[in-house]
Design a protein around this motif. Structure first.
Motif, PDB file in Angstrom:
ATOM      1  N   ALA A 118      87.600  58.743  63.898  1.00 34.54           N
ATOM      2  CA  ALA A 118      86.862  57.627  63.288  1.00 34.54           C
ATOM      3  C   ALA A 118      85.357  57.867  63.362  1.00 34.54           C
ATOM      4  CB  ALA A 118      87.233  56.314  63.972  1.00 34.54           C
ATOM      5  N   ALA A 119      84.885  58.390  64.479  1.00 30.68           N
ATOM      6  CA  ALA A 119      83.453  58.678  64.627  1.00 30.68           C
ATOM      7  C   ALA A 119      83.026  59.793  63.665  1.00 30.68           C
ATOM      8  CB  ALA A 119      83.132  59.062  66.065  1.00 30.68           C
ATOM      9  N   LEU A 120      83.859  60.815  63.536  1.00 34.84           N
ATOM     10  CA  LEU A 120      83.560  61.900  62.599  1.00 34.84           C
ATOM     11  C   LEU A 120      83.425  61.362  61.178  1.00 34.84           C
ATOM     12  CD1 LEU A 120      83.427  64.861  61.596  1.00 34.84           C
ATOM     13  CD2 LEU A 120      85.940  64.853  61.644  1.00 34.84           C
ATOM     14  N   LEU A 121      84.382  60.570  60.748  1.00 36.47           N
ATOM     15  CA  LEU A 121      84.332  60.034  59.393  1.00 36.47           C
ATOM     16  C   LEU A 121      83.167  59.058  59.220  1.00 36.47           C
ATOM     17  CD1 LEU A 121      88.150  59.639  58.741  1.00 36.47           C
ATOM     18  CD2 LEU A 121      86.594  61.324  57.731  1.00 36.47           C
ATOM     19  N   ASP A 122      82.830  58.325  60.272  1.00 40.41           N
ATOM     20  CA  ASP A 122      81.666  57.437  60.212  1.00 40.41           C
ATOM     21  C   ASP A 122      80.396  58.263  60.024  1.00 40.41           C
ATOM     22  OD1 ASP A 122      80.249  54.919  60.407  1.00 40.41           O
ATOM     23  OD2 ASP A 122      79.717  55.484  62.455  1.00 40.41           O
ATOM     24  N   ARG A 123      80.269  59.341  60.753  1.00 39.72           N
ATOM     25  CA  ARG A 123      79.080  60.196  60.639  1.00 39.72           C
ATOM     26  C   ARG A 123      78.978  60.823  59.252  1.00 39.72           C
ATOM     27  NH1 ARG A 123      79.701  64.138  65.394  1.00 39.72           N
ATOM     28  NH2 ARG A 123      77.706  64.941  64.662  1.00 39.72           N
ATOM     29  N   ILE A 124      80.100  61.228  58.679  1.00 40.21           N
ATOM     30  CA  ILE A 124      80.099  61.783  57.320  1.00 40.21           C
ATOM     31  C   ILE A 124      79.665  60.702  56.327  1.00 40.21           C
ATOM     32  CG2 ILE A 124      81.572  62.672  55.469  1.00 40.21           C
ATOM     33  CD1 ILE A 124      83.168  64.149  57.717  1.00 40.21           C
ATOM     34  N   ALA A 125      80.216  59.508  56.476  1.00 42.75           N
ATOM     35  CA  ALA A 125      79.855  58.405  55.576  1.00 42.75           C
ATOM     36  C   ALA A 125      78.378  58.051  55.709  1.00 42.75           C
ATOM     37  CB  ALA A 125      80.721  57.187  55.870  1.00 42.75           C
ATOM     38  N   LEU A 126      77.867  58.043  56.932  1.00 44.22           N
ATOM     39  CA  LEU A 126      76.442  57.755  57.135  1.00 44.22           C
ATOM     40  C   LEU A 126      75.569  58.797  56.435  1.00 44.22           C
ATOM     41  CD1 LEU A 126      76.535  56.777  60.906  1.00 44.22           C
ATOM     42  CD2 LEU A 126      75.814  55.277  59.030  1.00 44.22           C
ATOM     43  N   SER A 127      75.969  60.051  56.542  1.00 48.67           N
ATOM     44  CA  SER A 127      75.218  61.128  55.913  1.00 48.67           C
ATOM     45  C   SER A 127      75.223  60.966  54.394  1.00 48.67           C
ATOM     46  CB  SER A 127      75.823  62.473  56.311  1.00 48.67           C
ATOM     47  OG  SER A 127      75.206  63.515  55.630  1.00 48.67           O
ATOM     48  N   GLU A 128      76.359  60.626  53.846  1.00 47.27           N
ATOM     49  CA  GLU A 128      76.451  60.452  52.395  1.00 47.27           C
ATOM     50  C   GLU A 128      75.701  59.205  51.938  1.00 47.27           C
ATOM     51  OE1 GLU A 128      80.343  60.990  50.802  1.00 47.27           O
ATOM     52  OE2 GLU A 128      80.422  63.067  51.512  1.00 47.27           O
ATOM     53  N   GLU A 129      75.752  58.142  52.727  1.00 51.32           N
ATOM     54  CA  GLU A 129      74.986  56.940  52.382  1.00 51.32           C
ATOM     55  C   GLU A 129      73.488  57.257  52.368  1.00 51.32           C
ATOM     56  OE1 GLU A 129      77.814  53.344  54.132  1.00 51.32           O
ATOM     57  OE2 GLU A 129      76.434  54.360  55.489  1.00 51.32           O
ATOM     58  N   GLU A 130      73.060  58.027  53.356  1.00 48.09           N
ATOM     59  CA  GLU A 130      71.644  58.419  53.445  1.00 48.09           C
ATOM     60  C   GLU A 130      71.216  59.251  52.242  1.00 48.09           C
ATOM     61  OE1 GLU A 130      69.549  61.471  56.347  1.00 48.09           O
ATOM     62  OE2 GLU A 130      70.132  59.636  57.406  1.00 48.09           O
ATOM     63  N   ASP A 131      72.134  60.098  51.748  1.00 45.40           N
ATOM     64  CA  ASP A 131      71.839  60.948  50.594  1.00 45.40           C
ATOM     65  C   ASP A 131      72.040  60.225  49.262  1.00 45.40           C
ATOM     66  OD1 ASP A 131      71.288  62.973  52.367  1.00 45.40           O
ATOM     67  OD2 ASP A 131      73.245  63.962  52.128  1.00 45.40           O
ATOM     68  N   GLY A 132      72.484  58.970  49.313  1.00 41.43           N
ATOM     69  CA  GLY A 132      72.703  58.205  48.091  1.00 41.43           C
ATOM     70  C   GLY A 132      73.985  58.548  47.365  1.00 41.43           C
ATOM     71  N   VAL A 133      74.890  59.248  48.031  1.00 40.66           N
ATOM     72  CA  VAL A 133      76.170  59.611  47.430  1.00 40.66           C
ATOM     73  C   VAL A 133      77.125  58.436  47.628  1.00 40.66           C
ATOM     74  CG1 VAL A 133      78.117  61.211  47.534  1.00 40.66           C
ATOM     75  CG2 VAL A 133      75.787  62.040  47.926  1.00 40.66           C
TER      76      VAL A 133
ATOM     77  N   ALA B 106      74.757  55.836  69.317  1.00 38.88           N
ATOM     78  CA  ALA B 106      76.163  56.176  69.547  1.00 38.88           C
ATOM     79  C   ALA B 106      76.415  57.680  69.512  1.00 38.88           C
ATOM     80  CB  ALA B 106      77.041  55.477  68.518  1.00 38.88           C
ATOM     81  N   TYR B 107      75.751  58.370  68.593  1.00 37.32           N
ATOM     82  CA  TYR B 107      76.073  59.773  68.351  1.00 37.32           C
ATOM     83  C   TYR B 107      75.019  60.741  68.871  1.00 37.32           C
ATOM     84  CZ  TYR B 107      79.349  57.410  65.247  1.00 37.32           C
ATOM     85  OH  TYR B 107      80.321  56.578  64.732  1.00 37.32           O
ATOM     86  N   VAL B 108      74.165  60.292  69.756  1.00 40.13           N
ATOM     87  CA  VAL B 108      73.071  61.123  70.244  1.00 40.13           C
ATOM     88  C   VAL B 108      73.564  62.428  70.871  1.00 40.13           C
ATOM     89  CG1 VAL B 108      72.847  59.977  72.500  1.00 40.13           C
ATOM     90  CG2 VAL B 108      70.874  61.109  71.479  1.00 40.13           C
ATOM     91  N   LEU B 109      74.662  62.403  71.573  1.00 37.41           N
ATOM     92  CA  LEU B 109      75.170  63.614  72.234  1.00 37.41           C
ATOM     93  C   LEU B 109      76.433  64.160  71.576  1.00 37.41           C
ATOM     94  CD1 LEU B 109      74.633  62.512  75.961  1.00 37.41           C
ATOM     95  CD2 LEU B 109      73.182  64.009  74.570  1.00 37.41           C
ATOM     96  N   ALA B 110      76.741  63.684  70.374  1.00 36.96           N
ATOM     97  CA  ALA B 110      77.965  64.109  69.690  1.00 36.96           C
ATOM     98  C   ALA B 110      77.868  65.570  69.264  1.00 36.96           C
ATOM     99  CB  ALA B 110      78.199  63.235  68.468  1.00 36.96           C
ATOM    100  N   PRO B 111      78.979  66.285  69.307  1.00 37.47           N
ATOM    101  CA  PRO B 111      78.996  67.654  68.789  1.00 37.47           C
ATOM    102  C   PRO B 111      78.708  67.643  67.282  1.00 37.47           C
ATOM    103  CG  PRO B 111      81.009  67.153  70.004  1.00 37.47           C
ATOM    104  CD  PRO B 111      80.258  65.877  69.858  1.00 37.47           C
ATOM    105  N   SER B 112      78.460  68.789  66.725  1.00 35.54           N
ATOM    106  CA  SER B 112      78.189  68.871  65.293  1.00 35.54           C
ATOM    107  C   SER B 112      79.400  68.389  64.501  1.00 35.54           C
ATOM    108  CB  SER B 112      77.852  70.303  64.893  1.00 35.54           C
ATOM    109  OG  SER B 112      79.028  71.100  64.937  1.00 35.54           O
ATOM    110  N   ILE B 113      79.145  67.980  63.274  1.00 38.07           N
ATOM    111  CA  ILE B 113      80.231  67.512  62.404  1.00 38.07           C
ATOM    112  C   ILE B 113      81.247  68.630  62.181  1.00 38.07           C
ATOM    113  CG2 ILE B 113      80.754  66.834  60.016  1.00 38.07           C
ATOM    114  CD1 ILE B 113      78.302  64.992  60.127  1.00 38.07           C
TER     115      ILE B 113
END
Length: 166
Positions: A97-112, A61-68
């Motif tokens: 919604a996509a921005l917040l999803d990407r932030i949540a994914l990043s935090e989930e990956e970091d265990g936050v 989904a986010y392969v071509l998305a701009p940076s966060i």
């Protein structure tokens, strides 16, 4: 394939046919008055919808998305520039919604474990409500806003819709 017969108040005809087409793959509704002429008989040929495929992965989904950082700037600027009394566009709700999803994914990956997942889910629900209310031009492939899987996985719906932007 099967046929559904519904007897309804004439004022509810559109609502009933919309609900049936959301639940099934339907043909056109045939309408006839009841014998007393006070209600409407609807006959609809229907079939079960095929099982949709999986949701797009975040990578797809986010392969071509701009940076966060860039998306934060765009979202904030778009909200700040909105003229008083005007509603925000579907693009705004989708990108937020996509921005917040990407932030949540990043935090989930970091265990936050904080409010990012909740914020992403709520933003996804806002987009779904926007699309469900007929405001949006959603793609709905394979899931449309009213689909039960969309309710169960609102962030998946965001990824599906965002993937169509690129």
């Amino acid at each position: 394939m099967f046929e559904i017969r519904v007897i309804t108040d004439p004022a509810d005809t559109n609502r009933v046919t919309d609900a049936l087409s959301a639940a099934f793959d339907t043909g056109p509704a045939r309408q006839y008055p009841t014998r007393d002429g006070k209600r409407t008989r609807l006959y609809v040929t229907a079939d079960h919808r095929p099982e949709p495929g999986p949701w797009p992965t975040p990578e797809e989904a986010y392969v071509l998305a701009p940076s966060i950082i860039r998306e934060i700037g765009w979202t904030a600027q778009t909200a700040a520039d909105k003229p008083l009394g005007e509603t925000l566009s579907r693009e705004f709700w989708l990108r937020k919604a996509a921005l917040l999803d990407r932030i949540a994914l990043s935090e989930e990956e970091d265990g936050v474990n904080d409010d990012a997942v909740e914020a992403a889910t709520e933003a996804a629900r806002q987009l779904i409500a926007y699309d469900r209310d007929g405001e949006g031009d959603y793609h709905g492939t394979p899931y449309w806003p009213e689909h039960p899987a969309t309710t169960a996985n609102p962030r998946g719906y965001v990824r599906q819709e965002y993937a169509t932007l690129t």
